[in-house]
Design an enzyme around this catalytic site. Sequence first.
Site, PDB file in Angstrom:
ATOM      1  N   GLY A  49      44.921  38.059  42.412  1.00 14.75           N
ATOM      2  CA  GLY A  49      44.133  36.831  42.522  1.00 14.75           C
ATOM      3  C   GLY A  49      44.404  36.085  43.822  1.00 14.75           C
ATOM      4  O   GLY A  49      43.466  35.644  44.494  1.00 14.75           O
ATOM      5  N   LYS A  87      48.011  57.987  31.241  1.00 15.65           N
ATOM      6  CA  LYS A  87      48.757  56.733  31.218  1.00 15.65           C
ATOM      7  C   LYS A  87      49.933  56.933  30.261  1.00 15.65           C
ATOM      8  O   LYS A  87      49.826  57.691  29.292  1.00 15.65           O
ATOM      9  CB  LYS A  87      47.848  55.603  30.704  1.00 15.65           C
ATOM     10  CG  LYS A  87      48.290  54.231  31.093  1.00 15.65           C
ATOM     11  CD  LYS A  87      47.569  53.718  32.334  1.00 15.65           C
ATOM     12  CE  LYS A  87      48.021  52.306  32.644  1.00 15.65           C
ATOM     13  NZ  LYS A  87      47.358  51.731  33.798  1.00 15.65           N
ATOM     14  N   GLY A 110      47.649  35.593  40.449  1.00 15.45           N
ATOM     15  CA  GLY A 110      48.872  36.379  40.621  1.00 15.45           C
ATOM     16  C   GLY A 110      48.760  37.241  41.860  1.00 15.45           C
ATOM     17  O   GLY A 110      48.154  36.845  42.861  1.00 15.45           O
ATOM     18  N   HIS A 111      49.301  38.446  41.775  1.00 17.91           N
ATOM     19  CA  HIS A 111      49.331  39.333  42.951  1.00 17.91           C
ATOM     20  C   HIS A 111      47.938  39.605  43.506  1.00 17.91           C
ATOM     21  O   HIS A 111      47.701  39.503  44.699  1.00 17.91           O
ATOM     22  CB  HIS A 111      49.988  40.664  42.570  1.00 17.91           C
ATOM     23  CG  HIS A 111      51.442  40.523  42.274  1.00 17.91           C
ATOM     24  ND1 HIS A 111      51.943  40.549  40.996  1.00 17.91           N
ATOM     25  CD2 HIS A 111      52.494  40.320  43.086  1.00 17.91           C
ATOM     26  CE1 HIS A 111      53.252  40.372  41.044  1.00 17.91           C
ATOM     27  NE2 HIS A 111      53.614  40.230  42.293  1.00 17.91           N
ATOM     28  N   GLY A 159      43.381  33.212  37.351  1.00  8.09           N
ATOM     29  CA  GLY A 159      44.582  34.047  37.470  1.00  8.09           C
ATOM     30  C   GLY A 159      44.850  34.327  38.931  1.00  8.09           C
ATOM     31  O   GLY A 159      44.147  35.092  39.576  1.00  8.09           O
TER      32      GLY A 159
HETATM   33  P1  NAD Z   1      49.878  39.217  37.866  1.00  8.92           P
HETATM   34  O1  NAD Z   1      50.710  39.241  36.653  1.00  8.92           O
HETATM   35  O2  NAD Z   1      50.527  39.242  39.208  1.00  8.92           O
HETATM   36  O3  NAD Z   1      48.941  37.916  37.842  1.00  8.92           O
HETATM   37  C1  NAD Z   1      48.278  37.458  36.728  1.00  8.92           C
HETATM   38  C2  NAD Z   1      48.164  35.934  36.822  1.00  8.92           C
HETATM   39  O4  NAD Z   1      47.368  35.478  35.727  1.00  8.92           O
HETATM   40  C3  NAD Z   1      49.508  35.224  36.736  1.00  8.92           C
HETATM   41  O5  NAD Z   1      49.615  34.268  37.783  1.00  8.92           O
HETATM   42  C4  NAD Z   1      49.459  34.543  35.347  1.00  8.92           C
HETATM   43  O6  NAD Z   1      50.178  33.329  35.311  1.00  8.92           O
HETATM   44  C5  NAD Z   1      47.974  34.301  35.183  1.00  8.92           C
HETATM   45  N1  NAD Z   1      47.529  34.140  33.800  1.00  8.92           N
HETATM   46  C6  NAD Z   1      48.018  34.690  32.667  1.00  8.92           C
HETATM   47  N2  NAD Z   1      47.326  34.295  31.603  1.00  8.92           N
HETATM   48  C7  NAD Z   1      46.360  33.465  32.060  1.00  8.92           C
HETATM   49  C8  NAD Z   1      45.321  32.718  31.443  1.00  8.92           C
HETATM   50  N3  NAD Z   1      45.132  32.742  30.136  1.00  8.92           N
HETATM   51  N4  NAD Z   1      44.520  31.968  32.235  1.00  8.92           N
HETATM   52  C9  NAD Z   1      44.706  31.927  33.566  1.00  8.92           C
HETATM   53  N5  NAD Z   1      45.674  32.614  34.206  1.00  8.92           N
HETATM   54  C10 NAD Z   1      46.494  33.358  33.464  1.00  8.92           C
HETATM   55  O7  NAD Z   1      48.841  40.441  37.709  1.00  8.92           O
HETATM   56  P2  NAD Z   1      48.042  41.153  38.867  1.00  8.92           P
HETATM   57  O8  NAD Z   1      48.801  42.332  39.351  1.00  8.92           O
HETATM   58  O9  NAD Z   1      47.559  40.141  39.841  1.00  8.92           O
HETATM   59  O10 NAD Z   1      46.799  41.729  38.037  1.00  8.92           O
HETATM   60  C11 NAD Z   1      45.754  40.868  37.615  1.00  8.92           C
HETATM   61  C12 NAD Z   1      44.785  41.653  36.759  1.00  8.92           C
HETATM   62  O11 NAD Z   1      44.222  42.734  37.512  1.00  8.92           O
HETATM   63  C13 NAD Z   1      45.413  42.311  35.527  1.00  8.92           C
HETATM   64  O12 NAD Z   1      44.504  42.283  34.465  1.00  8.92           O
HETATM   65  C14 NAD Z   1      45.663  43.737  35.967  1.00  8.92           C
HETATM   66  O13 NAD Z   1      45.673  44.634  34.870  1.00  8.92           O
HETATM   67  C15 NAD Z   1      44.459  43.989  36.858  1.00  8.92           C
HETATM   68  N6  NAD Z   1      44.661  45.014  37.885  1.00  8.92           N
HETATM   69  C16 NAD Z   1      45.658  44.888  38.796  1.00  8.92           C
HETATM   70  C17 NAD Z   1      45.835  45.866  39.789  1.00  8.92           C
HETATM   71  C18 NAD Z   1      46.919  45.730  40.836  1.00  8.92           C
HETATM   72  O14 NAD Z   1      46.875  46.457  41.841  1.00  8.92           O
HETATM   73  N7  NAD Z   1      47.875  44.850  40.669  1.00  8.92           N
HETATM   74  C19 NAD Z   1      44.982  46.980  39.839  1.00  8.92           C
HETATM   75  C20 NAD Z   1      43.938  47.087  38.896  1.00  8.92           C
HETATM   76  C21 NAD Z   1      43.790  46.087  37.922  1.00  8.92           C
END
Ligand code: NAD
Length: 365
Positions: free
Chosen positions: A199, A94, A196-197, A194
């Site tokens: 969720g 990383k 986001g992408h 959460g």
């Molecule tokens: P993202 O930034 O698109 O979404 C995260 C969401 O969480 C946002 O909508 C944000 O507003 C919300 N959020 C932030 N703080 C919060 C809180 N205290 N309570 C409730 N909601 C809150 O991120 P993502 O890409 O969807 O990733 C989500 C998680 O999954 C992260 O922890 C990331 O490290 C992990 N992850 C993602 C991937 C991937 O392919 N994107 C792969 C492995 C792990």
Amino acid sequence: MISDVINAKDLPKLDPVFGQLSFDDHEQIVFCNDKDTGLKAIIGIHNTVLGPALGGTRMWQYNNEWEALNDALRLSRGMTFKSAITGLNLGGGKAVIIGDAKTQKTPELMRKFGEFVHSLSGKYITAEDVGMTTDDMDTVREVTPYVTGISESKGGAGNPSPITAYGVFMGMKAAAKFKFGSDVLEDKNIHVQGIGHVGEALVEHLVNEGAKVTISDISQERLETVRSKYNVTIYGGNDVYSEEMDIYAPCALGATINDATINKIKAKIIAGAANNQLAEDKHGKMLQDRGIVYAPDFLINAGGIINVYAELENYGRQEIIRKTENIYNTTIEILERAKANGVTTNTAALNMAKERIEARKKENS
Ligand code: NAD
């Protein structure tokens, strides 16, 4: 994307590198500096027994270099176990770039970073993480082939989030099979924290299966968008952890299972995408003691790495889906092993990952 950086004040004064809290026999740590572009980066290469160290680059405004170093060490170690348990021939690495991605990231800086990656001759392969975009990876690609997560138009595998969500869905179904005797999620009360992408894509799978989904997020706009798209319920209370539910899916921050929340949690299963959900190992044990099934995060959120690995191995969509669906089988195996051996599910998952690395080490020697 969200970071769960260790706060500098929590770090004891230790020897500068090998004595750091997060140092875990890492093979190599590379400090990169370029005065002209302002680049200051650290590449952590944890273990390359199974293959080149693959892991994303995070750009973050760390309070100091200790935080940045510990983040690189901790995240690269996590990648080793994620790839090992998923059966990929990849090691763990990383990179972190110190700085504000919004104001300090330039194409020149990204190209310079790419040159440092290139100088490692493929021992480390980079990808996207917090503060990075597909466009940034395309810029890195201009100077090195040792990058994944580039845009589809340039031969990349595109956005990993839908695949990550599908893997989480598979892991959740496996946990349901283990706990409830059936992997059908219809009518189960599931909270997605959460949206986001990852969720949001998870919500879509759950709704299609007929689950009763509630959502929470700090962004009101996201809540409204997802509610209107999928007809789900926005959580209206002020302490989601104390709510009765079948499944809690953390898809925002890490470390939500901690001293403050652990005794309140009423969910029967925890399965979500967020990295490092357990604040400490002891919280895994506390969940086990209370009969709450925890599907280890690094096992069920591996869809993203499966997606980028496709770029290296040249496998297509079908194989990505097959490997991601296999998360179901591995989760069942881990939950059964944990039960049989009386260890936490997290420990069982780590042990399985380490066994694979040790076996390869023996083959290679
Ligand atoms: P993202 O930034 O698109 O979404 C995260 C969401 O969480 C946002 O909508 C944000 O507003 C919300 N959020 C932030 N703080 C919060 C809180 N205290 N309570 C409730 N909601 C809150 O991120 P993502 O890409 O969807 O990733 C989500 C998680 O999954 C992260 O922890 C990331 O490290 C992990 N992850 C993602 C991937 C991937 O392919 N994107 C792969 C492995 C792990």
